[in-house]
Design a protein around this motif. Sequence first.
Motif, PDB file in Angstrom:
ATOM      1  N   ARG A 205     -15.494  -8.638 -10.081  1.00  0.00           N
ATOM      2  CA  ARG A 205     -16.264  -8.548  -9.138  1.00  0.00           C
ATOM      3  C   ARG A 205     -15.525  -8.597  -7.885  1.00  0.00           C
ATOM      4  N   TYR A 206     -15.708  -7.533  -6.936  1.00  0.00           N
ATOM      5  CA  TYR A 206     -15.012  -7.698  -5.709  1.00  0.00           C
ATOM      6  C   TYR A 206     -15.668  -6.450  -4.876  1.00  0.00           C
ATOM      7  N   ALA A 207     -15.603  -6.705  -3.230  1.00  0.00           N
ATOM      8  CA  ALA A 207     -16.040  -5.794  -2.440  1.00  0.00           C
ATOM      9  C   ALA A 207     -14.869  -5.191  -1.471  1.00  0.00           C
ATOM     10  N   PRO A 208     -14.581  -4.165  -1.342  1.00  0.00           N
ATOM     11  CA  PRO A 208     -13.792  -3.503  -0.383  1.00  0.00           C
ATOM     12  C   PRO A 208     -14.064  -4.052   1.022  1.00  0.00           C
ATOM     13  N   LEU A 209     -13.387  -4.428   1.870  1.00  0.00           N
ATOM     14  CA  LEU A 209     -13.792  -4.570   3.296  1.00  0.00           C
ATOM     15  C   LEU A 209     -12.792  -3.804   4.522  1.00  0.00           C
ATOM     16  N   ASP A 210     -13.849  -3.360   5.370  1.00  0.00           N
ATOM     17  CA  ASP A 210     -13.052  -2.550   6.210  1.00  0.00           C
ATOM     18  C   ASP A 210     -12.029  -3.364   6.826  1.00  0.00           C
ATOM     19  N   ASP A 211     -11.081  -2.577   7.672  1.00  0.00           N
ATOM     20  CA  ASP A 211      -9.965  -3.077   8.440  1.00  0.00           C
ATOM     21  C   ASP A 211     -10.499  -3.948   9.571  1.00  0.00           C
ATOM     22  N   HIS A 212      -9.797  -4.980   9.785  1.00  0.00           N
ATOM     23  CA  HIS A 212     -10.714  -5.764  10.743  1.00  0.00           C
ATOM     24  C   HIS A 212      -9.890  -6.924  11.368  1.00  0.00           C
ATOM     25  N   THR A 213     -10.066  -7.369  12.385  1.00  0.00           N
ATOM     26  CA  THR A 213      -9.149  -8.476  12.758  1.00  0.00           C
ATOM     27  C   THR A 213      -9.980  -9.732  13.190  1.00  0.00           C
ATOM     28  N   PRO A 214     -10.053 -10.809  12.311  1.00  0.00           N
ATOM     29  CA  PRO A 214     -10.742 -11.890  12.366  1.00  0.00           C
ATOM     30  C   PRO A 214     -10.555 -12.887  13.586  1.00  0.00           C
ATOM     31  N   VAL A 215     -11.522 -13.496  13.940  1.00  0.00           N
ATOM     32  CA  VAL A 215     -11.213 -14.739  15.238  1.00  0.00           C
ATOM     33  C   VAL A 215      -9.783 -15.152  15.026  1.00  0.00           C
TER      34      VAL A 215
ATOM     35  N   LEU B  45       1.096   0.706  -3.243  1.00  0.00           N
ATOM     36  CA  LEU B  45      -0.227   0.675  -3.023  1.00  0.00           C
ATOM     37  C   LEU B  45      -0.588   0.179  -1.741  1.00  0.00           C
ATOM     38  N   SER B  46       0.309  -0.750  -1.326  1.00  0.00           N
ATOM     39  CA  SER B  46       0.036  -1.645  -0.105  1.00  0.00           C
ATOM     40  C   SER B  46      -0.212  -0.706   1.204  1.00  0.00           C
ATOM     41  N   GLY B  47       0.343   0.306   1.169  1.00  0.00           N
ATOM     42  CA  GLY B  47      -0.009   1.764   2.183  1.00  0.00           C
ATOM     43  C   GLY B  47      -0.805   2.871   1.940  1.00  0.00           C
ATOM     44  N   ASP B  48      -1.753   2.568   0.483  1.00  0.00           N
ATOM     45  CA  ASP B  48      -2.372   3.619   0.127  1.00  0.00           C
ATOM     46  C   ASP B  48      -3.923   2.738  -0.142  1.00  0.00           C
ATOM     47  N   ARG B  49      -4.701   2.699   0.593  1.00  0.00           N
ATOM     48  CA  ARG B  49      -6.028   1.973   0.677  1.00  0.00           C
ATOM     49  C   ARG B  49      -6.636   2.693  -0.687  1.00  0.00           C
ATOM     50  N   GLU B  50      -6.781   4.138  -0.741  1.00  0.00           N
ATOM     51  CA  GLU B  50      -7.558   4.920  -1.762  1.00  0.00           C
ATOM     52  C   GLU B  50      -7.176   4.690  -3.011  1.00  0.00           C
ATOM     53  N   ALA B  51      -5.755   4.784  -3.511  1.00  0.00           N
ATOM     54  CA  ALA B  51      -5.060   4.769  -4.340  1.00  0.00           C
ATOM     55  C   ALA B  51      -5.388   3.498  -4.918  1.00  0.00           C
ATOM     56  N   CYS B  52      -5.242   2.365  -4.163  1.00  0.00           N
ATOM     57  CA  CYS B  52      -5.354   0.889  -4.596  1.00  0.00           C
ATOM     58  C   CYS B  52      -6.563   0.542  -5.042  1.00  0.00           C
TER      59      CYS B  52
ATOM     60  N   SER C  45      -5.689  -5.408   6.878  1.00  0.00           N
ATOM     61  CA  SER C  45      -5.876  -4.064   6.537  1.00  0.00           C
ATOM     62  C   SER C  45      -5.612  -3.960   4.884  1.00  0.00           C
ATOM     63  N   ASN C  46      -6.358  -3.009   4.412  1.00  0.00           N
ATOM     64  CA  ASN C  46      -6.432  -2.686   2.898  1.00  0.00           C
ATOM     65  C   ASN C  46      -6.815  -3.828   1.971  1.00  0.00           C
ATOM     66  N   VAL C  47      -7.787  -4.587   2.505  1.00  0.00           N
ATOM     67  CA  VAL C  47      -8.238  -5.946   1.920  1.00  0.00           C
ATOM     68  C   VAL C  47      -9.485  -5.654   1.183  1.00  0.00           C
ATOM     69  N   VAL C  48      -9.752  -6.708   0.216  1.00  0.00           N
ATOM     70  CA  VAL C  48     -11.002  -6.555  -0.726  1.00  0.00           C
ATOM     71  C   VAL C  48     -11.444  -8.219  -0.561  1.00  0.00           C
ATOM     72  N   ARG C  49     -12.590  -8.390  -0.891  1.00  0.00           N
ATOM     73  CA  ARG C  49     -12.961 -10.017  -1.189  1.00  0.00           C
ATOM     74  C   ARG C  49     -13.232  -9.964  -2.716  1.00  0.00           C
ATOM     75  N   LEU C  50     -12.229 -10.793  -3.432  1.00  0.00           N
ATOM     76  CA  LEU C  50     -12.406 -10.823  -4.882  1.00  0.00           C
ATOM     77  C   LEU C  50     -13.124 -12.168  -5.028  1.00  0.00           C
ATOM     78  N   ARG C  51     -14.408 -11.917  -5.774  1.00  0.00           N
ATOM     79  CA  ARG C  51     -15.215 -12.847  -6.276  1.00  0.00           C
ATOM     80  C   ARG C  51     -15.157 -13.553  -7.560  1.00  0.00           C
TER      81      ARG C  51
END
Length: 231
Positions: A71-81, A51-58, A87-93
């Motif tokens: 409670r979680y929120a999917p995050l766009d792929d991005h590069t922080p400062v 599932l690490s390579g399949d965002r939709e399935a994960c 990639s394929n990340v969420v914020r788990l609350r």
Amino acid sequence: MRILIIILILIVIGMGFERGWWSIPRHWNPWQPLTVDDPLTPVTKWKLKRLSGDREACLATLERVPDAALRYAPLDDHTPVGGCPLSNVVRLRESGVEFNASFVATCPLALAWVMFERQRLQPAAEAVFDSPVTRVEHYGSFACRNVYGREDDRRSEHATAEALDVAAFRLVDGRRITLRDDWGDEDDAGAFLREVRDGACDVFGSVLGPEYNAAHADHFHFGMRGFRLCR
């Protein structure tokens, strides 16, 4: 003759699965989708890695978790400062427990945490204390750095948000168990932490704690890399 026998056996096996004479249980079948309440097997880790390579399935697997407290929120792929693309990340609350702070995790890490919590953490708390865990305190997940902060070493699992460092657990009855104070004790708290460590090894690829080295004296490192590094 031996090759012919093997071919016939394979044909019979194939016909058996095709006609429904027998079937592989879902939790042992690598081609069946992951479900968080399926019994844990060695195949579970393989499914998580896939599932690490399949965002939709994960994300679809997270959406199927039968728990209104998740409670979680999917995050766009991005590069922080500072670098370290995510990639394929969420914020788990929140899951079945509260956290001292929300954290960014790869989707497979979030799934692994939910499976660990439901199938290993809470059963251990109920068995030892007859009281569930209500809050988990952690030191974070994402940190753009190399292992131990060394300039000439490999990237840490934290650099890709594939690991969570857990320091303490609070029970519904108010009791707080910490790695710093309770690891190695022969009482219930010590027994609980050992159960937690052993149970985590069934889900995460790498589990490091006080017995690994001094850098982990006050927390468990739950990571996704590897298959069963359990220290």
